[in-house]
Design a protein around this motif. Structure first.
Motif, short mmCIF file in Angstrom:
data_model
loop_
_atom_site.label_atom_id
_atom_site.label_comp_id
_atom_site.label_asym_id
_atom_site.label_seq_id
_atom_site.Cartn_x
_atom_site.Cartn_y
_atom_site.Cartn_z
N THR A 514 0.81 -1.22 0.00
CA THR A 514 0.00 0.00 0.00
C THR A 514 0.85 1.27 0.00
O THR A 514 0.38 2.32 -0.46
CB THR A 514 -0.94 0.02 1.22
N SER A 518 1.71 2.48 -7.01
CA SER A 518 1.10 1.30 -7.61
C SER A 518 1.56 1.11 -9.05
O SER A 518 1.97 2.06 -9.73
CB SER A 518 -0.42 1.41 -7.58
N PRO A 552 -7.07 -3.72 3.25
CA PRO A 552 -5.65 -3.96 3.48
C PRO A 552 -5.40 -5.07 4.49
O PRO A 552 -6.21 -5.32 5.39
CB PRO A 552 -5.15 -2.61 4.02
#
Length: 809
Positions: A514, A518, A552
């Motif tokens: 995270t 990305s 997550p």
């Protein structure tokens, strides 16, 4: 791929808890762990699944810890009616409500909880390990039957579509990974009742029930649950509990059906008997409270044939079988389920003792079971397994961020906590066990696939049909890390937008960190660069569509109060690309041409601030356009951008066998060496050499090769092996390589040798001058530095000859 027979202890990665003298602790740097690097390349020549075990051991050694009550509270909240709302009182409420079950005061379907005490009294009697499976399983299943009667305000009812049961296994279970077969033998399993009954039904000539309902039907079925159990169901469950649950299955269970594994070890001859009555008390720490790796040592000498790895292709594996169990979403098409074929040659055998050098620690062994469970189903979110030593049970929680073990529970002296554990698990829906409810299993033309549908702002509903049993699927075997799967995919929505693509599409499914930029964001930057540079245009993957999930892995760590819960947190990504072909299919001039195109793309991107940092055979691809082969630099999920916040250059990213020698040192593994352009350029040379030595005309050469070892070692050991290879490089020429290609390989390493020698001389001169130890300066490379280094390769006479030979073809 099995514990027994796995040798090569020198390949074992540095222990996470090693002292400075014995090896430095590796930081939990993103994507640098062995499992996230090596095990994603088990299709690579030389990597067999059994050799991933050392990396799984290191992942287990890095496990976080939490208190048993914290784990119980988290599991109860997950099984509650409002799982998103904190309910700190749940544990104490449940501890109080399960006491009647513990004290033999509850009956259900003709089963009395007084049988729990009887079974536990059998369990504490002296004996060998196998003797304890039956009484534990009996006690557990009696408890599950009686716990159905316990109602706690705020808790869900038992999930009838799962209907969990404890089942003895102690028999080989099979699975294929990149055409290799694994054989594992967990002692006991948690299974859906239908899955537990299936092998015994087949043996008796019974039929399996067809399962067609989707996840919505599951929820609907639970809503209709009431106190009056179906009489037929009660009879079925009781009949299985009495006999078959305590027997080895006549045919293997399937990993796709397994909800949890239970592994037993017996260490103490005398175990304290159950008390006369139970009350709700505070937690009493066990000894040990947590299980370190190597807590138990093997004591005998004979290897267990049931735990070996077979390296034959999948066609030579165990009997063809189909799953009768559950996934987070049930099969919705062609739901017929054929009978399992009896394994005529499969003989049940008691576990034999194993030699100390080959016996994996029970924590590692259970981790290997988790790796099988992850591989068996698509996009699994998490898993739970259990280790039982004497009268203590430890819960192990696995996800792609890492592993967590809870402190032990003495399930005989502290039976209420064990009952609460079962109470929570009994109320788990399939996705609470970790199965991904967004991927719906379907059967298409007799092949197992997965459907995925989601609303998209631009395209409306996007449909993906993932061909998850396709021969070209690239799977992952391991515990933590990206866990990348690449699956052929079809989509009506994407075909409508892009038309029929020449080579089709693939979906890349992986767990990205995270706190990293990305891959879709990086590819957006790459697309902008491609518009300005011909060396990049057409040489990067075309991203057709992507989706990022929002759950997550850090959430469970926050609930468990694990230190630094968000460090290394991951979320699931689905990216759809145009399908490309692997560079290893090419040879000689075509190989060189595509490889060089990738180098030119790579250096342009690096100059523009996109640092790839994972050059490997799997990331160099090609396609055909207007009769020409076009090289593609693929896979940017380990890449970084020059303007990323925070330091990124010292992260140890890459695929070990192809990493530059400077990055395969203890200093580099401690994060003290900056990852530079020259390291990636060196990786290109290792890739070309690897393919040239192991393939001929695009076909894998038979037999093994000394360089296969690189793919099985930790970074430092691999660096030493590669250096030894370079010292005697002239001796490694295979007969199939043309002279022009072999001289080109020698020339490339000659350039690398000269440049490395210059750096060594500079370092030593600096130490002599300053009379101080050398410190890495991490100076940035200039564009001219990059051009100068690449020019030393392209200007070499051997490079020119091979390049000219390519143009003349």
């Amino acid at each position: 791929m099995s514990p027994a027979g796995e040798t090569g202890t020198s390949a074992t990665p540095p222990r996470a808890n090693a002292s400075s003298q014995g090896g430095s602790k590796l930081e939990s740097t993103p994507n640098s762990r062995g499992a996230s690097v090596v095990s994603e390349n088990i299709s690579l020549v030389g990597v067999q699944v059994k050799e991933v075990r050392p990396w799984i051991q290191r992942d287990i050694e890095q496990a976080k810890q939490c208190k048993a009550d914290a784990m119980l509270q988290a599991l109860l909240q997950r099984a509650s009616c409002t799982p998103e709302t904190k309910q700190p009182e749940l544990l104490q409420k449940c501890l109080k409500e399960v006491l009647p079950v513990c004290n033999g005061q509850v009956s259900a379907g003709g089963i009395s909880s007084s049988g729990i005490e009887t079974a536990l009294k059998k369990y504490v009697c002296p004996g060998v390990e196998n003797d304890f499976y039956s009484p534990f399983i009996e006690a557990t299943n009696i408890a599950l039957a009686c716990l159905e009667e316990i109602k706690v305000d705020g808790m869900c009812v038992p999930v009838t579509t799962v209907d969990m049961i404890c089942q003895q296994n102690d028999m080989p279970m099979y699975q294929t990974h990149q055409k290799l077969k694994s054989t594992r033998k967990p002692d006991a399993l948690i299974l859906p009742l239908n899955s537990a009954c299936a092998p015994f039904k087949d043996e008796k000539g019974g039929k399996k029930s067809k399962q067609k309902s989707k996840q919505k039907d599951h929820e609907k079925g639970n809503a209709k649950y009431n106190e009056k159990h179906d009489e037929k169901h009660d009879t079925k469950r009781k009949a299985h509990m009495v006999k078959d649950a305590k027997e080895k299955p006549p045919t293997p269970f399937l990993w796709t059906d397994v909800l949890a594994c239970i592994e037993f070890k017996r260490k103490t001859k005398g175990i304290k008997a159950p008390p006369s009555a139970y009350t709700a008390t505070g937690y009493v720490p066990t000894k040990p409270e947590y299980l370190p790796v190597d807590h138990l040592k093997a004591q005998s000498s004979a290897p267990d044939p049931s735990q070996t790895l077979a390296t034959q292709p999948a066609s030579d594996t165990a009997p063809a079988v189909r799953s009768s169990g559950l996934t987070a979403a049930q099969t919705s098409k062609g739901g017929s389920s054929s009978k399992r074929k009896a394994a005529d040659t499969l003989q049940s055998a008691a576990k034999k003792p194993k030699p100390e050098s080959d016996e994996p620690d029970v924590t590692v062994q259970t981790g290997l079971y988790a790796a099988e469970m992850f591989a068996a189903n698509l996009a699994v979110h998490h898993l739970i397994n259990f280790i039982i030593i004497d009268d203590v049970i430890w819960t192990w929680y696995y996800d792609r961020q890492g592993t967590i073990q809870s402190s032990g529970i003495n399930f005989i002296q502290d039976l209420p906590r064990f009952m609460v554990l079962l109470y929570a698990l009994q109320r788990f829906k399939v996705h609470d066990w970790g199965r991904n409810k967004d991927f719906l299993p379907v059967e298409v033309e007799g092949k197992q696939c997965h459907e995925f549908e989601i609303k998209d702002e631009d395209l409306g509903t996007v449909d993906l049909l993932l061909h998850s049993s396709h021969d070209e699927r690239v799977t992952h075997y391991g515990l933590q890390g990206r866990a990348t799967n690449v699956v052929p995919v079809t989509s009506e929505a994407l075909i409508k937008k892009y038309g029929n693509l020449q080579d089709g599409m693939v979906a890349k499914i992986f767990w990205g960190e995270t706190d990293r930029t990305s891959e879709p964001e990086i590819l957006k930057k790459v697309e902008e660069i491609a518009k300005r540079h011909a060396t990049v245009q057409d040489h990067v993957p075309e991203l057709l569509w992507h989706h990022t999930f929002t759950h997550p892995t850090s959430a469970i760590r926050e609930a468990l109060d694990v230190p630094e819960p968000t460090t290394g947190s991951r979320v699931l990504y689905v990216l759809v690309f145009c399908k490309l072909k692997p560079i290893k299919e090419l040879h000689a001039h075509e190989l060189f041409d595509v490889w060089y195109q990738c180098i030119l793309c790579h250096v342009t991107l690096w100059k523009e601030g996109v640092y790839h940092r994972d050059v490997s055979p799997g990331n160099l691809m090609w396609y055909k356009k207007n009769g020409r082969l076009i090289g593609v630099l693929n896979d940017y999920d380990l890449s970084s951008l020059a303007d990323d916040p925070g330091p990124r250059g010292n992260e140890r990213t890459g695929t070990v066998p192809f990493m530059a020698l400077d990055l395969l040192t203890a200093r580099a593994q401690r994060g003290e060496v900056k990852h530079l352009y020259r390291h990636d350029l060196e990786s290109f040379v290792w890739v070309f050499t690897w393919i040239s030595l192991r393939y001929d005309n695009g076909e894998l050469l038979p037999g093994s090769h000394p360089i296969d070892l690189w793919a099985t070692l930790d970074a430092v050991a691999c660096g030493k092996e590669k250096q030894s290879f370079l010292n005697y490089l002239e001796d490694f020429r295979p007969s199939h390589i043309k002279t022009v290609v072999w001289c080109f390989i020698l020339a490339c390493f000659q350039v690398l040798d000269i440049e490395a020698s210059k750096r060594r001389q500079q370092r030593r001169a600096l130490v002599i001058k300053t009379e101080e130890s050398y410190q890495e300066t991490n100076n940035e490379e200039s564009v001219s530095n990059m051009d100068d280094l690449l020019g030393k390769f392209t200007g070499d006479i051997a490079w020119v000859k091979l390049s000219n030979a390519c143009r003349s073809q």
